[in-house]
Design a protein around this motif. Sequence first.
Motif, short mmCIF file in Angstrom:
data_model
loop_
_atom_site.label_atom_id
_atom_site.label_comp_id
_atom_site.label_asym_id
_atom_site.label_seq_id
_atom_site.Cartn_x
_atom_site.Cartn_y
_atom_site.Cartn_z
N THR A 44 21.35 69.42 -34.68
CA THR A 44 20.38 68.71 -33.85
C THR A 44 21.12 67.67 -33.02
N ASP A 45 20.38 66.99 -32.16
CA ASP A 45 20.93 65.84 -31.46
C ASP A 45 21.20 64.73 -32.49
N PHE A 47 20.60 61.05 -34.01
CA PHE A 47 19.47 60.12 -34.08
C PHE A 47 19.94 58.79 -34.63
N ARG A 49 17.63 55.52 -35.27
CA ARG A 49 16.32 54.87 -35.15
C ARG A 49 16.32 53.44 -35.69
N LEU A 64 12.34 59.91 -38.79
CA LEU A 64 12.98 60.57 -37.65
C LEU A 64 12.11 61.71 -37.13
N ARG A 65 11.52 62.47 -38.05
CA ARG A 65 10.63 63.56 -37.63
C ARG A 65 9.39 63.04 -36.89
N GLU A 67 9.10 60.31 -35.16
CA GLU A 67 9.49 59.77 -33.86
C GLU A 67 10.07 60.82 -32.92
N ASN A 68 10.45 61.99 -33.47
CA ASN A 68 11.08 63.05 -32.68
C ASN A 68 10.47 64.41 -33.03
N LYS A 71 12.15 68.23 -33.14
CA LYS A 71 13.58 68.16 -32.88
C LYS A 71 14.44 68.31 -34.13
#
Length: 193
Positions: A44-45, A47, A49, A64-65, A67-68, A71
């Motif tokens: 993935t990219d 992260f 946060r 993270l999930r 907020e993204n 992804k």
Amino acid sequence: MIKLLTVALVAGLVFESNQQDSKSPALSKSKRPCNYPTNTRCWTDWFDRDDPGGRGDFEVLNHLRSENPGKICANPVDIEVTTLSGLSATSTGDVFHKMDTTTGFICRKTDQSSKKCNDYRVRFSCHPPFCGGGVCWTKWYDRDDPSGTGDWELLKNLRKENPDEICDNPLFIEAVTTDTLTPAVDTGETFNV
């Protein structure tokens, strides 16, 4: 001399969403004509946060999930953690409370002798179909041995001997020797296509 070949096909399996995983009915073992090799995966990219203020640096997977969305795959197979400058987490000397594909990453200040954490970023490794491209490879097939007339790995015969394992419209084919896995195109032999 004719070399013994084995072939694999890229299945033309396209997914509606890159968020599906192996628990999805659309990808159940009986529904998918291809394997996802353990060495095929993407990252993935990165992260980042949270900053290391407050109680530490918390790069928690469920946050993270949230907020993204879309992804991060449903079942990551690996996690990589570095400082923002790219230094691997394990070389910083910090003590980590969590660093896994279930929770994500947590560096707590209370666990550090210096009472501070570095600023970290995380990324997760995923298997297809999340990696995109909408294609996957079949397993390797080797149905014929070289003889006086050659090594015949014909699609119609492979399908007959391996029902429901090869998609209707393969996109690519790869052939390698069975002994050294040398690509067929590099053997110097001539192929009739």
